[in-house]
Design an enzyme around this catalytic site. Structure first.
Site, mmCIF file in Angstrom:
data_model
loop_
_atom_site.group_PDB
_atom_site.id
_atom_site.type_symbol
_atom_site.label_atom_id
_atom_site.label_comp_id
_atom_site.label_asym_id
_atom_site.label_seq_id
_atom_site.Cartn_x
_atom_site.Cartn_y
_atom_site.Cartn_z
ATOM 1 N N ARG A 35 0.696 -1.027 0.196
ATOM 2 C CA ARG A 35 -0.001 0.068 -0.106
ATOM 3 C C ARG A 35 0.892 1.214 -0.299
ATOM 4 O O ARG A 35 0.244 2.219 -1.066
ATOM 5 C CB ARG A 35 -0.854 -0.413 1.234
ATOM 6 C CG ARG A 35 -2.587 1.308 1.372
ATOM 7 C CD ARG A 35 -2.770 1.594 2.740
ATOM 8 N NE ARG A 35 -3.990 0.295 2.407
ATOM 9 C CZ ARG A 35 -4.480 0.193 3.469
ATOM 10 N NH1 ARG A 35 -4.941 0.999 4.320
ATOM 11 N NH2 ARG A 35 -5.197 -1.250 3.053
ATOM 12 N N HIS A 81 -8.572 -3.250 -7.201
ATOM 13 C CA HIS A 81 -7.689 -2.715 -6.159
ATOM 14 C C HIS A 81 -9.650 -2.950 -5.292
ATOM 15 O O HIS A 81 -10.210 -1.999 -5.322
ATOM 16 C CB HIS A 81 -7.067 -1.777 -6.637
ATOM 17 C CG HIS A 81 -6.413 -0.879 -5.437
ATOM 18 N ND1 HIS A 81 -5.339 -1.624 -4.916
ATOM 19 C CD2 HIS A 81 -6.890 0.300 -4.893
ATOM 20 C CE1 HIS A 81 -5.095 0.068 -3.476
ATOM 21 N NE2 HIS A 81 -5.886 0.223 -4.038
ATOM 22 N N TYR A 126 -17.396 12.982 -13.706
ATOM 23 C CA TYR A 126 -17.073 14.802 -14.661
ATOM 24 C C TYR A 126 -16.206 14.616 -15.851
ATOM 25 O O TYR A 126 -16.100 15.529 -16.609
ATOM 26 C CB TYR A 126 -17.227 16.394 -13.716
ATOM 27 C CG TYR A 126 -19.147 16.026 -12.837
ATOM 28 C CD1 TYR A 126 -19.775 15.892 -13.840
ATOM 29 C CD2 TYR A 126 -18.789 16.264 -11.947
ATOM 30 C CE1 TYR A 126 -21.587 16.539 -13.329
ATOM 31 C CE2 TYR A 126 -20.233 15.636 -11.371
ATOM 32 C CZ TYR A 126 -21.406 16.444 -11.990
ATOM 33 O OH TYR A 126 -22.298 16.461 -11.648
#
Length: 768
Positions: A35, A81, A126
């Protein structure tokens, strides 16, 4: 490992201490390895690697059309993931921000945040994105046998464990991360510099950090602000893998206005303006009149600071802002990465580049071997096809009439199973005569490629040269000029309280009962001020509002207060005991102000004294500092300021000290004979028996410091005698002598005056 015990019911029991220890250790190793820390090979954390790979699988190359970011995030979460979508999208946004990444890996369209607020990006529904051109550095060799593939989280597909980076990306874009018990902070660097260092390291494997830093001058951030860390500190940082560096904003003076054009990495212009405005509101920047933000599309950073006048020290003002705002910012460096051995560790520059070159060498060998295997396999098939064309009729007959044509072909023409299968897979259109020529041409081309690949793989020198050539080509393709200049700068210093105080002239007035006040200007008549009943004027001194006032009491202690902190002379002042703690019964006998280097002579009427500087008299303690040791029976006298010309050591040779006792004895000797001390009793100025001092029969009544060209005035009641230096020959002597009697009528000396005579005009003026 915890010890499990199986009970009769079939349950396993383990001590809670052992279980929690193992669980936390497993969690910490997961955070460290999967990570938070980047891999030295591709310089990526797992989430970044999965985003880039998922985008490549979606066909989002730098030349393709943009696609909604939500689509990419969905693929990453669903396939590789299984974590939160917001964290994944933020990681993707970071790789797309040109002000965050030195070489962005994602090309974004839409609102992807701004330097003032990096987290002001639009939602992923967006924005649109695709891979940046620089991502080819990580992906271009992925399908060439260069990566190890591991199952994804649910085992339904494979993903690359490390991308085959063609450049040391771990240094180029850097990264930050917080794991369990460790963290990483790797600054970005310039492609050309890092590549040149790698090439040098290939030629000289024993190169030192100092030699590599001839190529890598330092980190290179996306901003054009200056890196002001000294070179020796940068070398130490690269040597150990740990350290810190500082960045400072760049500014220019445009017609008196101070314009900030570049900010340090990840510093918000709005935040800087807020910090400066807060200081202005707190009246800590009285020299600043206005503050403007003129940033626009053409000038992304243009912060304008308007000084109150042209007399404001621009360099000093900016030095204060560097020290007190984010215009200068420190950055921690901790090059903590997962090495080729799969273990995390802090690595210096040499070790880091050496490990990456080892990774790159292995990657290139795998790529070449993969291609060589493909070439050899194709040549093997072409060999079989050529045999088929040379015996075409017989091959056709075997295929038409044999039940097991593959086995028959293998037996009849000594073919391998692959060759026989390739012959059986031939289409009828490929049985034309021209095909034989094509096979032979392809054989020739592949043979040349095979020999070339084998020559490289069989020679360490050729392999190293190939790696160097590819590094240089990529540096040419993706390299650019350094953005963050490395400049040697002085230390920034914030304004102190003294710096912020005006230097207006003031007069400090002290009454007999210890009431103090500060009057503006030097033309003050202290006798004309009003005093408390039973009180009257005692001492005064001229100075500046930003200087310290030194009070000397009868016990020989010195106290210091800032002039601007004293009450105004509009009233009757305040008791000095409210600011300091003098001993009971102590009287004040001296007031001093001036430059800290200014010299002063401290004398007791027992005939002892020494020279010191005003700086040595300063004390922050309310109880002051013991300065003068007063002999028994003696009293401390008013201090005598040495003329300003005495700041230069050689000028002290032209100064003299005149000492007069109450018996009319005067001794004159060079000031250079008087030692400079920090504190103490001092040395004997004029010889007076201690018994006579204790009985107060004889003591010093006047002391004066004068220059060779000055005129000495002896005052005794209404009588006055003026003496030029030539008239003092009778009184000249060594320090500590008895001195000589003054003329009759002038032996009861009240004071000594010093008048400086101008050499050019003969006019006289009273010395300070």
């Amino acid at each position: 490992m915890p010890e499990f015990q199986t009970t009769d019911e079939g349950f396993e029991r383990v001590a809670l201490r052992d279980y929690t220890e193992k669980a936390y250790l497993d969690y910490s190793m997961y955070v460290i390895l999967d990570r938070a820390l980047p891999n030295v090979g591709d310089g990526l954390k797992p989430v970044q690697r999965r985003i880039i790979y998922a985008m490549s699988e979606l066909g989002l190359k730098s030349t393709s059309k943009y696609k909604k970011s939500a689509r990419t995030v969905g693929d990453v979460l669903g396939k590789f993931h299984p974590h939160g979508d917001s964290a994944c999208y933020e990681a993707m946004v970071l790789m797309a921000q040109p002000f965050s990444y030195r070489y962005p890996l994602v090309d974004g369209q839409g609102n992807w945040g701004s330097p003032d607020d990096p987290k002001s990006f639009a939602a992923m529904r967006y924005t649109e994105s695709r891979l940046a051109r620089f991502a080819d550095v990580l992906l271009s060799e992925l399908g060439q046998g260069t990566a190890d593939w591991v199952p994804n989280f649910d085992g339904t597909m494979d993903e690359p464990s490390i991308l085959p980076a063609r450049l040391p990306h771990v240094l180029l874009n850097g990264t930050t991360g917080i794991a369990v018990g460790m963290a990483t902070d790797i600054p970005p660097h310039n492609v050309r510099e890092v590549t040149a260092a790698c090439v040098h390291l290939l030629d000289a494997p024993d190169a030192t950090v100092e030699q590599l830093c001839e190529y890598i001058h330092g980190p290179d951030y996306p901003t054009r602000a200056e890196i002001i860390t000294p070179r020796k500190d940068l070398l130490q940082m690269y040597e150990t893998g740990r350290g810190s560096l500082r960045m400072r904003a760049r500014w220019v003076n445009e017609g008196g206005d101070l314009v900030i054009t570049d900010l340090p990495h990840q510093v918000s212009g709005n935040r800087v303006l807020e910090q400066i405005a807060q200081q202005m509101q707190a009246k800590k920047l009285p020299m600043v009149a206005d503050l403007r933000d003129e940033s626009d599309h053409e000038n992304p950073t243009r912060l304008v600071i308007v000084p109150r006048s042209n007399r404001v020290d621009a360099e000093g003002l900016m030095a204060h802002l560097f020290a007190s705002t984010d215009l200068e910012k420190p950055y921690r460096v901790n090059i903590n990465v997962i090495g080729n051995d799969g273990r995390p560790g802090v690595k210096g520059l040499v070790q880091l580049l050496t490990e990456w070159l080892t990774f790159r060498r292995a990657t290139v060998i795998r790529r070449l071997q993969y291609r060589l295997d493909k070439v050899l396999a194709r040549l093997h098939l072409l060999e079989g096809l050529l045999i088929a064309y040379l015996n075409l009729d017989e091959v056709i007959e075997i295929i038409r009439y044999e039940d097991k044509p593959k086995a028959e072909l293998m037996t009849r023409f000594s073919l391998s199973a692959d060759q026989a299968e390739a012959i059986l897979e031939l289409k009828l259109r490929h049985l034309a005569k021209l095909e034989e020529m094509k096979i032979r041409g392809e054989q020739d081309e592949l043979a040349i490629e095979r020999d070339h690949l084998q020559a490289i793989l069989g020679s360490e020198k050729n392999l190293r040269q190939l790696i160097k050539t590819e590094l240089q080509q990529d540096a040419e393709t993706y390299g650019d000029d350094r953005r963050s200049p490395i400049v040697e700068r002085g230390e920034s210093r914030a304004f102190s309280n003294i710096d912020l105080v005006s230097n207006d002239p003031v007069t400090i007035v002290l009454s007999e009962k210890g009431w103090v006040r500060a009057a503006k200007g030097h033309d003050i008549d202290p006798l004309g001020l009003s005093y408390k009943a039973g009180d009257k004027f005692s001492l005064q001194v001229h100075g500046r509002n930003n200087q310290q006032v030194i009070f000397l009491d009868s016990t020989g202690r010195a106290y210091a207060l800032m002039a601007h902190s004293l009450p105004s002379a509009r009233g009757q002042g305040e008791p000095l005991s409210g600011h300091i703690n003098p001993p009971p019964g102590a009287q004040f006998c001296g007031l001093l102000m001036g430059d800290s280097q200014r010299k002063v002579v401290l004398v007791t009427d027992g005939g002892y004294g020494f020279a010191t500087s005003l700086g040595d008299m300063l004390s922050k303690n309310r109880n002051g500092k013991t300065l003068v040791s007063v002999p028994k029976g003696a009293r401390i006298m008013a201090p005598v300021m040495v003329p300003a010309l005495a700041l230069a050591p050689e000028s002290r040779e032209t100064l003299y000290l005149a000492v007069v006792s109450n018996e009319g004895r005067m001794l004159v000797f060079p000031l250079i004979e008087l030692p400079e001390l920090v504190k103490g009793k001092g040395n004997k100025l004029i010889s007076i028996p201690s018994a006579r001092v204790q009985s107060r029969d004889e003591f010093v009544v006047a002391v004066a410091v004068f220059a060779h060209s000055d005129q000495l005035e002896i005052h005794a009641g209404k009588r006055k005698m003026s003496l030029q230096f030539n008239d003092l020959e009778h009184y000249l002597g060594e320090r500590g002598r008895r001195g000589h009697k003054l003329p009759r009528g002038l032996q009861r000396v009240d004071r000594i005056g010093v008048t400086a005579v101008a050499a050019a005009t003969g006019a006289a003026h009273q010395q300070e």
